[in-house]
Design a protein around this motif. Sequence first.
Motif, PDB file in Angstrom:
ATOM      1  N   GLY A 504       0.792  -1.221   0.000  1.00  0.00           N
ATOM      2  CA  GLY A 504       0.000   0.000   0.000  1.00  0.00           C
ATOM      3  C   GLY A 504       0.825   1.271   0.000  1.00  0.00           C
ATOM      4  O   GLY A 504       0.286   2.368  -0.178  1.00  0.00           O
ATOM      5  N   GLY A 505       2.121   1.126   0.202  1.00  0.00           N
ATOM      6  CA  GLY A 505       2.992   2.289   0.220  1.00  0.00           C
ATOM      7  C   GLY A 505       3.340   2.762  -1.179  1.00  0.00           C
ATOM      8  O   GLY A 505       3.090   2.090  -2.174  1.00  0.00           O
ATOM      9  N   PRO A 506       3.946   3.951  -1.274  1.00  0.00           N
ATOM     10  CA  PRO A 506       4.245   4.534  -2.583  1.00  0.00           C
ATOM     11  C   PRO A 506       5.648   4.189  -3.092  1.00  0.00           C
ATOM     12  O   PRO A 506       6.561   3.917  -2.318  1.00  0.00           O
ATOM     13  CB  PRO A 506       4.145   6.028  -2.314  1.00  0.00           C
ATOM     14  N   LEU A 507       5.783   4.209  -4.416  1.00  0.00           N
ATOM     15  CA  LEU A 507       7.080   4.331  -5.072  1.00  0.00           C
ATOM     16  C   LEU A 507       7.109   5.708  -5.683  1.00  0.00           C
ATOM     17  O   LEU A 507       6.154   6.129  -6.344  1.00  0.00           O
ATOM     18  CB  LEU A 507       7.264   3.260  -6.160  1.00  0.00           C
ATOM     19  N   THR A 508       8.186   6.427  -5.459  1.00  0.00           N
ATOM     20  CA  THR A 508       8.293   7.785  -5.989  1.00  0.00           C
ATOM     21  C   THR A 508       8.903   7.773  -7.387  1.00  0.00           C
ATOM     22  O   THR A 508       9.510   6.779  -7.806  1.00  0.00           O
ATOM     23  CB  THR A 508       9.159   8.644  -5.073  1.00  0.00           C
TER      24      THR A 508
END
Length: 524
Positions: A504-508
Motif C-alpha cells: 500500500g505504500g508509494p514508489l516515488t
Amino acid sequence: MRELTWWQRGVIYQIYPRSFQDSNGDGIGDLRGIAERLEYVSALGADAVWISPIFPSPMADFGYDVADYCGIDPLFGSLSEFEQLVIHAHHLGLKVLLDFVPNHSSNRHPWFEESRSSRDNAKRDWYLWHDPAPDGGPPNNWLSRMGGSAWEWDEHTEQYYYHAFLREQPDLNWRNHEVRRAMDGVLRFWLDRGVDGFRVDVLWLLIKDAQFRDNPLNPCYRAGEPEHHRLLQTYTEDQPEVHEIVRAMRATLDIYGDRVLIGEIYLPVSQLIKYYGAAGDGADMPFNFQLINARWNAAVIAGMIRDYDGALPEHAWPNWVLGNHDNPRIASRVGAIQARVAAVLLLTLRGTPTIYYGDEIGMTDGTIGPDEIRDPAELRQPGAGQGRDPERTPMQWDDSLPNAGFTSGKPWLPVASRSSVREQEGDTSSMLSLYRRLLILRRCHAALVQGTIENVAAHGDVLTYERHYRERSLFVALNFGGEASAFESRPATVLLSTAMGRDGGPLTHGTNALAAGEALVASM
C-alpha cells in the motif's frame, strides 16, 4: 480474460503422488489422499493438478515404467477412485492432468513380453531390437541416462534392445504405426474419463535415428557430469520426425475440446519453440525449464526472459517452471530468502506457471541416508549426485511427529523438515501466505495473466519489468542480492512486497530502494 483458455489463465500444481498424502498408513501417498487435499490446492489458488504416474507398474522407476497404460496401480487405489477424484476436482473448479509416459514401457508390460518372446512375434517391431556389433557387443555407442550402455542383451532371441533409461524400461518404436495407434487409444481412454490434458514425459526423445548411428563425442564434457553427457545426443533426441507425433497427439486432444498438451523437453529455446508446431498445431506448452538451471543472477535472468519472449512464435503461449520431481528444490538451490523472490518471479512473468508441491511452504531437499536411497538413478551411479529422492520427500502438512501429517505409518522417504502448512497458515509473513497473496493478485489483475512483458532490465542485483494490459500497468522489482539496492521507477503504489509493512505504500518517481532479498509488485 475470456478470450484465453483455462490453461492460459491458470496455474498448474504438480503432485508427486507417492509423497502427497497417504490415506491408509502404508507410507505411500495415494488417490484418496490426493482427494482429501484437493480443497487445500483449490484454496491456494491453483487451477489444475498434474499428477505424476499412477499406472500399474513394477516401480523400478516409481511409475515411469508402465505395465498397463489403462489402469491404476493398486498402490494408489482403483480406477473408480480415480474417476471420483476427477469429479471432486472438477466440482472444486480444478482441472486434472495426467503424466503420459509414451517413450518407454515396463519390461513387464504385455507388449514387451510378446515382443521378446520371438523374433517373428507380431509385436517384435514395437520395440527397438538390433543385432550385436561384429564383436558381439552393443550395436552402437548409445548410453543410458541412468548410466552404462543403453543396450541390453536378450539371451532368448539373441538381439539387443534399446533403453534410454533403465533396462527395465525398454523404448517403444514410434516409427511403428501400430504403436502410434495403441498410444492414441491410451489418450482417448483417459480423455473419455474426464482428464483435462497430459504432461508428456521426455517428449523430445520419442524418435531415434533410423540408421542407429553412433553419437559423436561431446568435446565439452567435464568430469563429474552424468556419464551419458560424454556423448552429444545427435541421434537419440530431437529427431525431425517427432513433430509428426506431437501433431497427432494434439489432433486427438482437439477432438475432446479444451484440453492441454504439455511436453517435457530439455532443449535450448531455439529448439524448444519448434514443439509448438509451425502453425500452432504442436504442444500447447513445451515446458520451459530455464529457471531450474539458471544462475541466480538478475542480469542472467533478465536476458533469459527477453530471449525467450522474443523467440516465441506469435501463436505460442509461454510458461515457466521453478522446480519438479527431477531437480533440487528452489529453496535448496537459492536459499529461503531468495525462494520468496523466486515465487514473485514465477507468478508475475508472462505465461502459465507450474508450482511443484511443497514449494509454496518453502520445502527444502531432504537428507537421505545411504540406507534410505530409493532412486535408481543414484543406486546405479552411487556418489554421482544423480539421486532425485531429496526433492521427492513427503509433503509437510502439520507439526505432528514423526511424519508431519503425511502418514500414520513409516513414510517411503524420510520427512525433510518441520516447516508445515499448519504452521504457516496463520502467519501473514509465511511463504504460504506469500503464494496465496500472489495467486490472488494474478486473479485480480489481467495484466499479470494476459498482459505483455516490457522493459525487462537488470540494474546490478535488481531485476525489473512491467506488465501491460489495456489501460493497466504493473511494475515488478526483484532484488537478487544480499544487500539493499536502488532501482528506478515511475510513481506507483505497492500492491505486494515480501518486506513486511510495505504493501500500500508509494514508489516515488526516480530512485527507490529494495531491501536485501525483497521483491515487490506495484500498480503504476
